[in-house]
Design a protein around this motif. Sequence first.
Motif, PDB file in Angstrom:
ATOM      1  N   ILE A 118       0.826  -1.196   0.000  1.00 26.05           N
ATOM      2  CA  ILE A 118       0.000   0.000   0.000  1.00 26.05           C
ATOM      3  C   ILE A 118       0.862   1.250   0.000  1.00 26.05           C
ATOM      4  N   ASP A 119       0.662   2.026  -1.050  1.00 25.94           N
ATOM      5  CA  ASP A 119       1.455   3.223  -1.328  1.00 25.94           C
ATOM      6  C   ASP A 119       0.638   4.407  -0.835  1.00 25.94           C
ATOM      7  N   TYR A 120       1.078   5.028   0.259  1.00 23.63           N
ATOM      8  CA  TYR A 120       0.284   6.141   0.786  1.00 23.63           C
ATOM      9  C   TYR A 120       1.144   7.167   1.492  1.00 23.63           C
ATOM     10  N   SER A 121       0.529   8.289   1.768  1.00 23.65           N
ATOM     11  CA  SER A 121       1.157   9.468   2.362  1.00 23.65           C
ATOM     12  C   SER A 121       2.005  10.211   1.327  1.00 23.65           C
ATOM     13  N   ALA A 122       3.216   9.721   1.061  1.00 25.34           N
ATOM     14  CA  ALA A 122       4.068  10.212  -0.032  1.00 25.34           C
ATOM     15  C   ALA A 122       4.206  11.726  -0.168  1.00 25.34           C
ATOM     16  N   PRO A 123       4.616  12.412   0.901  1.00 30.08           N
ATOM     17  CA  PRO A 123       4.892  13.844   0.747  1.00 30.08           C
ATOM     18  C   PRO A 123       6.212  14.045   0.008  1.00 30.08           C
ATOM     19  N   ASN A 124       6.539  15.290  -0.258  1.00 26.33           N
ATOM     20  CA  ASN A 124       7.760  15.584  -1.002  1.00 26.33           C
ATOM     21  C   ASN A 124       8.792  16.251  -0.107  1.00 26.33           C
ATOM     22  N   VAL A 125      10.051  15.835  -0.277  1.00 26.60           N
ATOM     23  CA  VAL A 125      11.140  16.379   0.528  1.00 26.60           C
ATOM     24  C   VAL A 125      11.288  17.884   0.270  1.00 26.60           C
ATOM     25  N   GLY A 132      -3.727  17.258   1.105  1.00 26.39           N
ATOM     26  CA  GLY A 132      -3.850  16.073   0.259  1.00 26.39           C
ATOM     27  C   GLY A 132      -3.037  14.921   0.845  1.00 26.39           C
ATOM     28  N   HIS A 133      -1.842  15.246   1.344  1.00 19.33           N
ATOM     29  CA  HIS A 133      -1.021  14.211   1.986  1.00 19.33           C
ATOM     30  C   HIS A 133      -1.683  13.738   3.274  1.00 19.33           C
ATOM     31  N   LEU A 134      -2.391  14.648   3.943  1.00 12.58           N
ATOM     32  CA  LEU A 134      -3.120  14.260   5.152  1.00 12.58           C
ATOM     33  C   LEU A 134      -4.176  13.210   4.791  1.00 12.58           C
ATOM     34  N   ASN A 158       5.948   4.333   1.869  1.00 12.16           N
ATOM     35  CA  ASN A 158       5.819   5.782   1.806  1.00 12.16           C
ATOM     36  C   ASN A 158       6.710   6.265   0.658  1.00 12.16           C
ATOM     37  N   HIS A 159       6.061   6.499  -0.489  1.00 14.03           N
ATOM     38  CA  HIS A 159       6.805   6.819  -1.711  1.00 14.03           C
ATOM     39  C   HIS A 159       7.085   8.319  -1.769  1.00 14.03           C
ATOM     40  N   ILE A 160       7.961   8.776  -0.873  1.00  9.79           N
ATOM     41  CA  ILE A 160       8.210  10.219  -0.803  1.00  9.79           C
ATOM     42  C   ILE A 160       8.917  10.714  -2.070  1.00  9.79           C
ATOM     43  N   GLY A 161       8.658  11.959  -2.402  1.00 12.70           N
ATOM     44  CA  GLY A 161       9.326  12.581  -3.541  1.00 12.70           C
ATOM     45  C   GLY A 161      10.684  13.081  -3.095  1.00 12.70           C
ATOM     46  N   ASP A 162      11.727  12.275  -3.321  1.00 13.44           N
ATOM     47  CA  ASP A 162      13.051  12.651  -2.818  1.00 13.44           C
ATOM     48  C   ASP A 162      14.093  12.645  -3.920  1.00 13.44           C
ATOM     49  N   ASN A 314      11.911  10.044 -15.430  1.00 10.21           N
ATOM     50  CA  ASN A 314      10.709  10.772 -15.072  1.00 10.21           C
ATOM     51  C   ASN A 314       9.983  10.153 -13.880  1.00 10.21           C
ATOM     52  N   TYR A 315       8.977  10.893 -13.371  1.00 11.79           N
ATOM     53  CA  TYR A 315       8.099  10.398 -12.313  1.00 11.79           C
ATOM     54  C   TYR A 315       7.501   9.031 -12.709  1.00 11.79           C
ATOM     55  N   ALA A 316       7.077   8.925 -13.959  1.00  7.51           N
ATOM     56  CA  ALA A 316       6.462   7.685 -14.433  1.00  7.51           C
ATOM     57  C   ALA A 316       7.462   6.535 -14.415  1.00  7.51           C
ATOM     58  N   SER A 318       9.926   6.008 -12.360  1.00  4.49           N
ATOM     59  CA  SER A 318      10.093   5.400 -11.035  1.00  4.49           C
ATOM     60  C   SER A 318       8.828   4.653 -10.630  1.00  4.49           C
ATOM     61  N   ASP A 319       7.669   5.101 -11.099  1.00  2.14           N
ATOM     62  CA  ASP A 319       6.463   4.329 -10.792  1.00  2.14           C
ATOM     63  C   ASP A 319       6.464   2.963 -11.499  1.00  2.14           C
ATOM     64  N   LEU A 320       7.042   2.921 -12.684  1.00  2.00           N
ATOM     65  CA  LEU A 320       7.151   1.624 -13.366  1.00  2.00           C
ATOM     66  C   LEU A 320       8.133   0.715 -12.622  1.00  2.00           C
ATOM     67  N   LEU A 336      -2.134  -1.125  -3.763  1.00  3.40           N
ATOM     68  CA  LEU A 336      -3.068  -0.004  -3.601  1.00  3.40           C
ATOM     69  C   LEU A 336      -2.304   1.307  -3.691  1.00  3.40           C
ATOM     70  N   TYR A 337      -2.823   2.237  -4.486  1.00  7.81           N
ATOM     71  CA  TYR A 337      -2.255   3.579  -4.565  1.00  7.81           C
ATOM     72  C   TYR A 337      -3.246   4.545  -3.934  1.00  7.81           C
ATOM     73  N   VAL A 338      -2.927   5.003  -2.732  1.00  9.65           N
ATOM     74  CA  VAL A 338      -3.815   5.977  -2.097  1.00  9.65           C
ATOM     75  C   VAL A 338      -3.298   7.355  -2.495  1.00  9.65           C
ATOM     76  N   VAL A 339      -3.792   7.827  -3.608  1.00  7.92           N
ATOM     77  CA  VAL A 339      -3.258   9.026  -4.258  1.00  7.92           C
ATOM     78  C   VAL A 339      -4.451   9.855  -4.755  1.00  7.92           C
ATOM     79  N   GLY A 340      -4.302  11.159  -4.755  1.00  4.14           N
ATOM     80  CA  GLY A 340      -5.383  12.059  -5.166  1.00  4.14           C
ATOM     81  C   GLY A 340      -5.922  11.760  -6.560  1.00  4.14           C
ATOM     82  N   PRO A 342      -6.534  13.607  -9.129  1.00  7.42           N
ATOM     83  CA  PRO A 342      -5.904  14.170 -10.331  1.00  7.42           C
ATOM     84  C   PRO A 342      -4.819  13.277 -10.940  1.00  7.42           C
ATOM     85  N   GLN A 343      -4.299  12.319 -10.170  1.00  7.38           N
ATOM     86  CA  GLN A 343      -3.257  11.454 -10.737  1.00  7.38           C
ATOM     87  C   GLN A 343      -3.827  10.176 -11.361  1.00  7.38           C
ATOM     88  N   ALA A 344      -5.135  10.160 -11.576  1.00  6.31           N
ATOM     89  CA  ALA A 344      -5.787   8.946 -12.106  1.00  6.31           C
ATOM     90  C   ALA A 344      -5.196   8.525 -13.451  1.00  6.31           C
TER      91      ALA A 344
HETATM   92  N1  ARG Z   1       4.755  12.552  -4.065  1.00  4.07           N
HETATM   93  C1  ARG Z   1       3.567  12.560  -4.867  1.00  4.07           C
HETATM   94  C2  ARG Z   1       2.771  13.844  -4.581  1.00  4.07           C
HETATM   95  O1  ARG Z   1       3.000  14.529  -3.609  1.00  4.07           O
HETATM   96  C3  ARG Z   1       2.655  11.401  -4.599  1.00  4.07           C
HETATM   97  C4  ARG Z   1       3.230  10.041  -4.922  1.00  4.07           C
HETATM   98  C5  ARG Z   1       2.177   9.002  -5.004  1.00  4.07           C
HETATM   99  N2  ARG Z   1       2.658   7.674  -5.267  1.00  4.07           N
HETATM  100  C6  ARG Z   1       3.108   7.241  -6.437  1.00  4.07           C
HETATM  101  N3  ARG Z   1       3.537   6.005  -6.515  1.00  4.07           N
HETATM  102  N4  ARG Z   1       3.124   7.982  -7.515  1.00  4.07           N
HETATM  103  O2  ARG Z   1       1.885  14.174  -5.370  1.00  4.07           O
END
Ligand code: ARG
Length: 579
Positions: A118-125, A132-134, A158-162, A314-316, A318-320, A336-340, A342-344
Amino acid sequence: MADPIITIAQRLKPTFARIGGISEADADAVVRRSDRADAQVNGSLALAKQIGKTPREVAQLVLDDADLSSVCSSVEIAGPGFINVTFAPEFLADELARAAVDPRLGVSSATKAQTFVIDYSAPNVAKEMHVGHLRSTVIGDALVRMLEFVGHKVIRENHIGDWGTPFGMLIEHLIDLGETEAANELSVGDLDSFYKQARAKFEAEEIFKERARARVVLLQGGDVETLRMWKLLVGESTRYFDRVYQSLDVKLTASDIMGESAYNDLLPEVVERLNASKMLVTSDGAEVVFVDGFVNRDNEPLPLIIRKTDGGYNYATSDLACVIDRVERLGATVVLYVVGAPQAQHLEMVGVVSRKAGWVPETTQMVHVAFGNVLGSDRKILKSRSGEVVKLDALLTESVERARDAVREKNPDWSADQQNAIAKQVGIGAIKYADLSTDRIKDYVFDWERMLSFDGNTSPYLQYAHARICSIFRKAGVDRTSVRNVTPIVEHEAERALVLRLLQFDTAVWDTLDKYSPHRLCTYLYDLASEFSAFYEHCPVLRASTDEQRTSRLALCDFTARVMSQGLALLGIETPEQM
Ligand code: ARG
């Protein structure tokens, strides 16, 4: 299976199969809760069409064939061919007694344990965590708790943007500020201003821009000194995230971090594999995959960009890489991707590409658990008064402070420590519940008054219902565990409604997991609290007419409190015994 509605549906399966001449697997009695009776069997309507009889005729055949005497006290055909069912009080009482000695309170476990990633939270460094992260954190945490409760293996990520180009400018800004000063700024959680200063310089100064670009190259090339500074940025940010997770009381820890950078080594392999399966093409100098069925606004084929013109990934990409890692290394059967919301499209494209490339077995599911926005009272994305992103730790602190005022007012004679401890449980619970109790796909309006109210579908209301039951036992001087082997008497209508609801905890948990929709469990708990209120109003507990009735009602109180406490715990919300 504790839920009487499921019990009856199962008992009727062979009957429906015989009447329809179909297999039991295909037979469905379609049993639902009903306002007219305890439950209603609706399956005769569909079956009638298939076998050329009227629904009332089929309903009669059902009643002739099935023996429901041990479960029902009355059954009658109604309307066009429904069967209204009233459960036998002894049956309900026995089922409740069974659930009461079950540590899982009647909730069945998964027939086949799956491995969930389960991929969730994922804030950015070096960026503020936003509401949204909440949402992602709170929804993800509730799903983790529920999936574990029913016996699945759950891996939190926690797939943080780092990683990526912004780190060039962030590191250069760190150098300009000096490491100590930068660390100070970041550790107090002033991430946004750090990011904004860097961005402003990047946009205004050509020399800074050049430095930032060169720094990205050093970072990607693994330059030791650059990596050291990058780690400093990541370290300060993750310390801040951790503080928020701790105040929020969620299960995420530093060891769950699997940020974008963790997949660095896999990125060339993604390219190689896509190339080998002839999916990679060059378009405008970039390496991309065109995905069938996806077009941009101008109706042109939309590519997933794997490698940019400058050679950067790219972002994509690393998701692959994540997909490969999660399926092949971790053995995920559900991701599971618990993501907003707009990223559908992005996630859908990642899904299509990885399936087409043959990385995801047919039986493995990839699910986007999407959610809507958090809005302010102006119905626009929630902002602070000065128009900035709302800082999460400030938000949590405010909630606890507001809760403290309420707790203090109710219990002026408590010690400050006691008030603070309860205020934390109430304040954090209120934030989480406000988020979880609306259908996640919808936007919700952030409203302090409403979420902290002791009335309505709120966490304080449910916590209070629980605390009130605890106080009944305190007043009576009865130990709660002493009534757990009691078979209750189900007489009064309010008692039967309460018992029926209690036995549906199982269904509530499974319905919630079925669509990964925590609001379903919230609705259940709210209904339970309302039915408990009605019961408490109509059925005196401590002043019951006989000792036997008193014990029976105490047993119903205790079981209600346990379901409430367990149900809220599955949502990540604590239940104090006194409020
Ligand atoms: N860090 C991204 C953001 O703040 C969310 C990442 C969600 N997870 C993923 N595997 N793309 O929007």
